[in-house]
Design a protein around this motif. Sequence first.
Motif, PDB file in Angstrom:
ATOM      1  N   MET A  30      32.878  25.721  23.778  1.00 44.27           N
ATOM      2  CA  MET A  30      32.275  26.823  24.555  1.00 44.27           C
ATOM      3  C   MET A  30      32.938  26.947  25.925  1.00 44.27           C
ATOM      4  SD  MET A  30      30.005  29.141  24.103  1.00 44.27           S
ATOM      5  CE  MET A  30      28.726  28.644  22.955  1.00 44.27           C
ATOM      6  N   SER A  31      33.116  25.774  26.600  1.00 41.00           N
ATOM      7  CA  SER A  31      33.649  25.874  27.959  1.00 41.00           C
ATOM      8  C   SER A  31      35.121  26.294  27.931  1.00 41.00           C
ATOM      9  CB  SER A  31      33.443  24.555  28.715  1.00 41.00           C
ATOM     10  OG  SER A  31      34.572  23.743  28.589  1.00 41.00           O
ATOM     11  N   ALA A  32      35.815  25.983  26.807  1.00 38.79           N
ATOM     12  CA  ALA A  32      37.206  26.445  26.687  1.00 38.79           C
ATOM     13  C   ALA A  32      37.236  27.963  26.690  1.00 38.79           C
ATOM     14  CB  ALA A  32      37.822  25.914  25.402  1.00 38.79           C
ATOM     15  N   THR A  33      36.305  28.571  25.967  1.00 39.37           N
ATOM     16  CA  THR A  33      36.257  30.031  25.908  1.00 39.37           C
ATOM     17  C   THR A  33      35.926  30.611  27.274  1.00 39.37           C
ATOM     18  OG1 THR A  33      35.477  29.817  23.649  1.00 39.37           O
ATOM     19  CG2 THR A  33      35.223  31.971  24.670  1.00 39.37           C
ATOM     20  N   ILE A  34      34.965  29.999  27.964  1.00 40.28           N
ATOM     21  CA  ILE A  34      34.564  30.506  29.276  1.00 40.28           C
ATOM     22  C   ILE A  34      35.736  30.446  30.255  1.00 40.28           C
ATOM     23  CG2 ILE A  34      33.059  30.087  31.273  1.00 40.28           C
ATOM     24  CD1 ILE A  34      30.971  29.013  29.189  1.00 40.28           C
ATOM     25  N   ASP A  35      36.434  29.293  30.279  1.00 37.64           N
ATOM     26  CA  ASP A  35      37.567  29.163  31.207  1.00 37.64           C
ATOM     27  C   ASP A  35      38.644  30.207  30.896  1.00 37.64           C
ATOM     28  OD1 ASP A  35      36.295  27.086  32.373  1.00 37.64           O
ATOM     29  OD2 ASP A  35      37.493  25.507  31.414  1.00 37.64           O
ATOM     30  N   TYR A  36      38.841  30.430  29.629  1.00 36.28           N
ATOM     31  CA  TYR A  36      39.870  31.382  29.217  1.00 36.28           C
ATOM     32  C   TYR A  36      39.456  32.814  29.595  1.00 36.28           C
ATOM     33  CZ  TYR A  36      43.462  33.472  26.260  1.00 36.28           C
ATOM     34  OH  TYR A  36      44.551  34.175  25.808  1.00 36.28           O
ATOM     35  N   LEU A  37      38.199  33.135  29.375  1.00 36.40           N
ATOM     36  CA  LEU A  37      37.690  34.465  29.762  1.00 36.40           C
ATOM     37  C   LEU A  37      37.821  34.673  31.268  1.00 36.40           C
ATOM     38  CD1 LEU A  37      34.458  34.546  27.565  1.00 36.40           C
ATOM     39  CD2 LEU A  37      36.337  36.205  27.407  1.00 36.40           C
ATOM     40  N   LEU A  38      37.548  33.615  32.039  1.00 41.72           N
ATOM     41  CA  LEU A  38      37.655  33.744  33.496  1.00 41.72           C
ATOM     42  C   LEU A  38      39.103  33.992  33.925  1.00 41.72           C
ATOM     43  CD1 LEU A  38      35.109  31.038  34.751  1.00 41.72           C
ATOM     44  CD2 LEU A  38      34.852  33.532  34.801  1.00 41.72           C
ATOM     45  N   HIS A  39      40.023  33.347  33.250  1.00 41.15           N
ATOM     46  CA  HIS A  39      41.448  33.591  33.543  1.00 41.15           C
ATOM     47  C   HIS A  39      41.778  35.073  33.316  1.00 41.15           C
ATOM     48  CE1 HIS A  39      45.791  33.571  33.116  1.00 41.15           C
ATOM     49  NE2 HIS A  39      45.732  33.709  31.799  1.00 41.15           N
ATOM     50  N   LEU A  40      41.358  35.596  32.187  1.00 40.16           N
ATOM     51  CA  LEU A  40      41.651  37.006  31.886  1.00 40.16           C
ATOM     52  C   LEU A  40      40.917  37.945  32.850  1.00 40.16           C
ATOM     53  CD1 LEU A  40      41.352  36.878  27.978  1.00 40.16           C
ATOM     54  CD2 LEU A  40      43.485  37.097  29.292  1.00 40.16           C
ATOM     55  N   ALA A  41      39.667  37.604  33.155  1.00 39.85           N
ATOM     56  CA  ALA A  41      38.864  38.461  34.038  1.00 39.85           C
ATOM     57  C   ALA A  41      39.405  38.437  35.459  1.00 39.85           C
ATOM     58  CB  ALA A  41      37.406  38.003  34.029  1.00 39.85           C
ATOM     59  N   ASP A  42      39.778  37.252  35.936  1.00 34.53           N
ATOM     60  CA  ASP A  42      40.312  37.144  37.301  1.00 34.53           C
ATOM     61  C   ASP A  42      41.620  37.916  37.433  1.00 34.53           C
ATOM     62  OD1 ASP A  42      38.135  35.568  37.921  1.00 34.53           O
ATOM     63  OD2 ASP A  42      39.214  33.661  37.826  1.00 34.53           O
ATOM     64  N   ASN A  43      42.464  37.840  36.410  1.00 33.53           N
ATOM     65  CA  ASN A  43      43.690  38.656  36.419  1.00 33.53           C
ATOM     66  C   ASN A  43      43.333  40.122  36.646  1.00 33.53           C
ATOM     67  OD1 ASN A  43      45.559  36.654  35.848  1.00 33.53           O
ATOM     68  ND2 ASN A  43      45.528  36.992  33.632  1.00 33.53           N
ATOM     69  N   ALA A  44      42.371  40.584  35.868  1.00 39.90           N
ATOM     70  CA  ALA A  44      42.046  42.015  35.895  1.00 39.90           C
ATOM     71  C   ALA A  44      41.423  42.415  37.233  1.00 39.90           C
ATOM     72  CB  ALA A  44      41.117  42.362  34.736  1.00 39.90           C
ATOM     73  N   VAL A  45      40.516  41.601  37.746  1.00 40.81           N
ATOM     74  CA  VAL A  45      39.833  42.014  38.975  1.00 40.81           C
ATOM     75  C   VAL A  45      40.782  41.969  40.171  1.00 40.81           C
ATOM     76  CG1 VAL A  45      38.810  39.875  39.938  1.00 40.81           C
ATOM     77  CG2 VAL A  45      37.535  42.016  40.018  1.00 40.81           C
ATOM     78  N   VAL A  46      41.644  40.963  40.197  1.00 41.25           N
ATOM     79  CA  VAL A  46      42.535  40.823  41.358  1.00 41.25           C
ATOM     80  C   VAL A  46      43.561  41.960  41.373  1.00 41.25           C
ATOM     81  CG1 VAL A  46      44.350  39.377  42.371  1.00 41.25           C
ATOM     82  CG2 VAL A  46      42.160  38.357  41.702  1.00 41.25           C
ATOM     83  N   LEU A  47      44.150  42.273  40.224  1.00 41.83           N
ATOM     84  CA  LEU A  47      45.110  43.388  40.222  1.00 41.83           C
ATOM     85  C   LEU A  47      44.381  44.722  40.414  1.00 41.83           C
ATOM     86  CD1 LEU A  47      48.028  44.258  40.107  1.00 41.83           C
ATOM     87  CD2 LEU A  47      47.850  44.406  37.612  1.00 41.83           C
ATOM     88  N   GLY A  48      43.172  44.824  39.871  1.00 35.64           N
ATOM     89  CA  GLY A  48      42.389  46.050  40.082  1.00 35.64           C
ATOM     90  C   GLY A  48      42.115  46.264  41.563  1.00 35.64           C
ATOM     91  N   GLN A  49      41.792  45.188  42.255  1.00 34.58           N
ATOM     92  CA  GLN A  49      41.541  45.250  43.691  1.00 34.58           C
ATOM     93  C   GLN A  49      42.816  45.675  44.425  1.00 34.58           C
ATOM     94  OE1 GLN A  49      38.711  44.797  45.355  1.00 34.58           O
ATOM     95  NE2 GLN A  49      39.278  44.231  47.446  1.00 34.58           N
ATOM     96  N   ARG A  50      43.931  45.096  44.068  1.00 38.11           N
ATOM     97  CA  ARG A  50      45.194  45.442  44.724  1.00 38.11           C
ATOM     98  C   ARG A  50      45.557  46.911  44.463  1.00 38.11           C
ATOM     99  NH1 ARG A  50      46.059  42.653  48.935  1.00 38.11           N
ATOM    100  NH2 ARG A  50      46.726  40.515  48.654  1.00 38.11           N
ATOM    101  N   ASP A  51      45.515  47.328  43.218  1.00 37.93           N
ATOM    102  CA  ASP A  51      45.958  48.695  42.918  1.00 37.93           C
ATOM    103  C   ASP A  51      45.057  49.735  43.586  1.00 37.93           C
ATOM    104  OD1 ASP A  51      48.272  48.059  41.602  1.00 37.93           O
ATOM    105  OD2 ASP A  51      47.440  48.216  39.580  1.00 37.93           O
ATOM    106  N   ALA A  52      43.782  49.396  43.749  1.00 36.70           N
ATOM    107  CA  ALA A  52      42.865  50.350  44.391  1.00 36.70           C
ATOM    108  C   ALA A  52      43.204  50.547  45.873  1.00 36.70           C
ATOM    109  CB  ALA A  52      41.425  49.888  44.243  1.00 36.70           C
ATOM    110  N   GLU A  53      43.998  49.646  46.435  1.00 39.00           N
ATOM    111  CA  GLU A  53      44.368  49.800  47.853  1.00 39.00           C
ATOM    112  C   GLU A  53      45.183  51.076  48.076  1.00 39.00           C
ATOM    113  OE1 GLU A  53      46.409  46.207  48.977  1.00 39.00           O
ATOM    114  OE2 GLU A  53      44.623  44.974  48.688  1.00 39.00           O
ATOM    115  N   TRP A  54      45.760  51.609  47.007  1.00 36.96           N
ATOM    116  CA  TRP A  54      46.540  52.837  47.152  1.00 36.96           C
ATOM    117  C   TRP A  54      45.676  54.092  47.223  1.00 36.96           C
ATOM    118  CZ3 TRP A  54      51.392  53.468  48.530  1.00 36.96           C
ATOM    119  CH2 TRP A  54      52.288  52.414  48.360  1.00 36.96           C
ATOM    120  N   CYS A  55      44.406  53.950  46.908  1.00 33.90           N
ATOM    121  CA  CYS A  55      43.552  55.134  46.796  1.00 33.90           C
ATOM    122  C   CYS A  55      43.510  55.867  48.142  1.00 33.90           C
ATOM    123  CB  CYS A  55      42.155  54.693  46.361  1.00 33.90           C
ATOM    124  SG  CYS A  55      41.225  56.029  45.670  1.00 33.90           S
TER     125      CYS A  55
END
Lengths: 260, 337
Positions: free
Chosen positions: A1-26
């Motif tokens: 279970m915790s392997a899945t959670i850690d992996y999901l967090l890796h994918l989610a953190d990628n998405a939120v951090v780049l989403g935050q950066r790209d929104a700076e252009w708005c």
Amino acid sequence: MSATIDYLLHLADNAVVLGQRDAEWCGHGPILEEDLALANVSLDLIGQARLLYQRAAELKGDGTTEDKLAYFRDSQEFRNYTLLELPHHGALVGYAVADRDYATTIVRNFLYSALMVHVWDALQTSADSTLAGIAAKSLKEATYHLHHSRDWLVRMGDGTDESHTRAQAAVNHLLPYTEEFWTVSPAETAAVEAGVGVDVRTLRAAWDALVNDALAEATLTRPQVRGYVPQGKVGLHSEHLGFLLAEMQSLARAHPDGCW
Amino acid sequence: MYTQSFNVPDQAGQKTVAVTPSTEDAELMARFDARIDADGRIEPQDWMPEAYRKTLVRQISQHAHSEIVGMLPEGNWISRAPSLKRKAILIAKVQDEGGHGLYLYSAAETLGTSRDQLLEGLHSGKAKYSSIFNYPTLNWADVGAIGWLVDGAAIMNQIPLCRCSYGPYSRAMVRVCKEESFHQRQGYEALLVMMKGTQAQREMVQDAVNRLWWKCLAMFGPPDADSPNSAQGMRWGIKRISNDDLRQKFVDATVPQAKVLGITLPDPDLKWNEERQHYDYGQIDWQEFWDTVEGNGPCNKERLATRVKAHNDGQWVRDAAQAYARKQQERAMKEAA
């Protein structure tokens, strides 16, 4: 279970951090159409992050939420690739200030989406059926992001002298950070063993082919990369993530009991 | 969003050009007038008096510029939105405003004025945009309050424009109004949620409303008695309802919503008038309005300089796209030869 959670967090953190950066252009894009396009990319990424954090929260089962995961973890707990947290300009220390450079934005989006089209494709058969569903949705989005960023990469590389110089500088600056894609973190190993994640090393040849093909069409050269391999996905980040999170998390943390 | 006074001249002292068609145009003019009188639509290929064209270009471009400049005060909170859901909503909303700018610039292009020309007017400070965006967004509740009040005021102003006499503008407004009314409800909902939160959150909402209320009333433009351009706009079917009537409609609609929300509108003179069957409201500070329209509000310089910087910094990107397109064309021609 915790392997899945850690992996999901890796994918989610990628998405939120780049989403935050790209929104700076708005509101600051080079042309109105690109303002809209970058906002779309950012919206897709934040949408992906929400679904992934929601799934991680559900598996944790301790009452945590998508927002607690995004807003109340510190930078060393974030598992995103270092590439994604860098500001939209060349190599400078975390507290330096420089103008945003659209070539850096485009090259980063290209390098990342060229990976993610393969990652999401493979994750469509993840043993975690929720993740498999998120992957199917995200694959469509990443395909668009790749299309958009590749088109602009070629226009910049094969455009004017200035755009060529900027695009080459951005490639030279960012490509070394992609070495992190091919190292395997303990979370990834565990997720692969559980049938939940994908072994990124198996995707390298396909990524190389996409990158080499686009760089050639853009008349850009691929630099030799050696030396330090970034380790954001195990929580060892650049100086930049702290500033990004300080800004992103400030309001939520100032009102921890607030409801929004 | 965001009309204010679309009858505010771009340059101080500019007067609407009187309609005095030459003899050869008289027949065309008569046909044009007949179409307007029949509440018909004027389309880009139709003949139209020069003054009508000029007024429309001014009005549509002020509207387009308002959308684009309006991205900045709300964009101010994207990076700090307090939840991922609100961040996504805000990005989507600001993106919608950019989209409105795009349709409106396109509508203006059908009148023979290019987007570059219009942007030149904005960047040189010649063209106006809605003054409401020259005020700072100081706390997160401003985002909800802009949706509720500013978009709410804009809708009042814009719904009549869906019936405006110029076809491309009226059709653009149909879509713009749908999105604005969604923003308005979304903004109100964001405030309702905050009002159910902590004391600090409720104070944020009240503070945002205190700062925005009077600016929203001024958005409808000067009182009818001081709006010399309005009558011509009405005649041409590009303005349908007078500034004061729209303002009254907005006040009447908003007071009950404020009660449900649980905030106080900052006007001691605001009260129901049984005789008029409308709310009375206090004096708007027109001096402040005109100061801001003329470029001397709290954020005019920042807003404009930011637009100019984005445009100038993006020049190399636009140049690259054009250079690449030219090369592609040359390659295609060579291949064909």
